[in-house]
Design a protein around this motif. Structure first.
Motif, short mmCIF file in Angstrom:
data_model
loop_
_atom_site.label_atom_id
_atom_site.label_comp_id
_atom_site.label_asym_id
_atom_site.label_seq_id
_atom_site.Cartn_x
_atom_site.Cartn_y
_atom_site.Cartn_z
N UNK A 1 0.83 -1.21 0.00
CA UNK A 1 0.00 0.00 0.00
C UNK A 1 0.87 1.26 0.00
N UNK A 2 1.94 1.22 0.75
CA UNK A 2 2.84 2.37 0.79
C UNK A 2 3.58 2.53 -0.53
N UNK B 1 -3.13 -2.24 19.01
CA UNK B 1 -1.81 -1.91 19.55
C UNK B 1 -0.71 -2.55 18.71
N UNK B 2 -0.95 -3.78 18.27
CA UNK B 2 0.04 -4.46 17.43
C UNK B 2 0.17 -3.78 16.07
N UNK B 3 -0.95 -3.38 15.48
CA UNK B 3 -0.92 -2.72 14.17
C UNK B 3 -0.24 -1.36 14.28
N UNK C 1 3.02 1.55 12.40
CA UNK C 1 2.68 2.94 12.07
C UNK C 1 1.64 2.98 10.95
N UNK C 2 0.65 2.09 11.07
CA UNK C 2 -0.39 1.97 10.05
C UNK C 2 -1.74 2.37 10.63
N UNK C 3 -2.57 3.08 9.86
CA UNK C 3 -3.90 3.47 10.34
C UNK C 3 -4.82 2.25 10.42
N UNK C 4 -5.73 2.29 11.38
CA UNK C 4 -6.72 1.23 11.57
C UNK C 4 -8.11 1.84 11.41
N UNK C 5 -8.95 1.20 10.63
CA UNK C 5 -10.32 1.69 10.46
C UNK C 5 -11.03 1.70 11.81
N UNK C 6 -11.78 2.75 12.13
CA UNK C 6 -12.46 2.82 13.42
C UNK C 6 -13.64 1.87 13.55
N UNK C 7 -14.10 1.34 12.43
CA UNK C 7 -15.19 0.35 12.44
C UNK C 7 -14.61 -1.00 12.10
#
Length: 209
Positions: A124-125, A150-152, A156-162
């Motif tokens: 993706x990067x 926490x692991x993700x 330094x990757x964004x996590x979807x809030x849903x």
């Protein structure tokens, strides 16, 4: 037309389930949608064969035809294309990511899955496109979701809030060529899928909404 690529170098993380629920939610929101099925297993196409409804369109394809298919979808008035990719195919995943406005990386909250997302994040990067990790099949109870986030974060990757939880409706619906919103319209899975679509719609910007 906006394009969402769903990629993961690990199998069994729910790419197709995510693609189908996102596509049907978009159709129900009035956005003509096409699913581009790049997976040789053709799971999305098989689901379509079981489906009574005409929408969304599912187009099986090889990666060398991806741009042609996206151009055709755009010419025919599609507002959203959702690319479902195969695992263990970096070239196809990278091509899908480069064609996308948003890249989604589904991941179950388990050690092996969390270890495996690094290669998908790198793709993706490399594509230089906005992306988020999407937690899928999260147990309804327990701390696995917060532990996974926490692991993700170490990548330094964004996590979807849903995130999507482990609910039977997500699996039972597919047998009938449906999604949770159709199989159990007032259920928790349907609610989650709708909230996830709303979040994706926001990420795609005002020109999509």
């Amino acid at each position: 037309m906006k394009t969402v690529a769903i990629i993961s170098q690990k199998g069994g993380v729910g790419k197709t389930t995510l693609a189908l629920h996102l596509a049907v939610a978009a159709e129900r929101d009035g956005k003509t949608t096409v699913i581009v099925d790049l997976d040789p297993q053709a799971s999305a196409a098989t689901w379509k064969d079981l489906r009574d409804e005409a929408e969304p369109v599912v187009q099986p394809a090889q990666v060398n035809r991806l741009n042609v298919i996206l151009d055709e979808a755009r010419k025919h008035g599609a507002k959203l294309a959702v690319i479902d990719t195969s695992p263990n195919s970096e070239s196809a995943s990278l091509a899908a990511a480069r064609s996308a406005d948003l890249v989604l990386i589904p991941c179950r909250p388990h050690l092996l899955d969390l270890k495996a997302i690094s290669s998908s994040i790198e793709l993706a990067r490399l594509a230089k496109k906005p992306f988020s990790v999407v937690l899928n099949a999260v147990p309804v109870r327990g701390a696995l979701a917060s532990e996974a986030i926490a692991a993700i974060n170490t990548y330094d990757a964004p996590v979807a809030p849903v995130h999507l939880t482990m609910r039977a409706a997500y699996y039972h619906c597919l047998v009938n060529g449906q999604v949770a919103q159709e199989y159990e319209p007032t259920g928790k899975a349907a609610e989650e899928a709708f909230l996830f679509y709303k979040w994706v719609r926001k990420q795609l910007g005002k020109s999509f909404t």
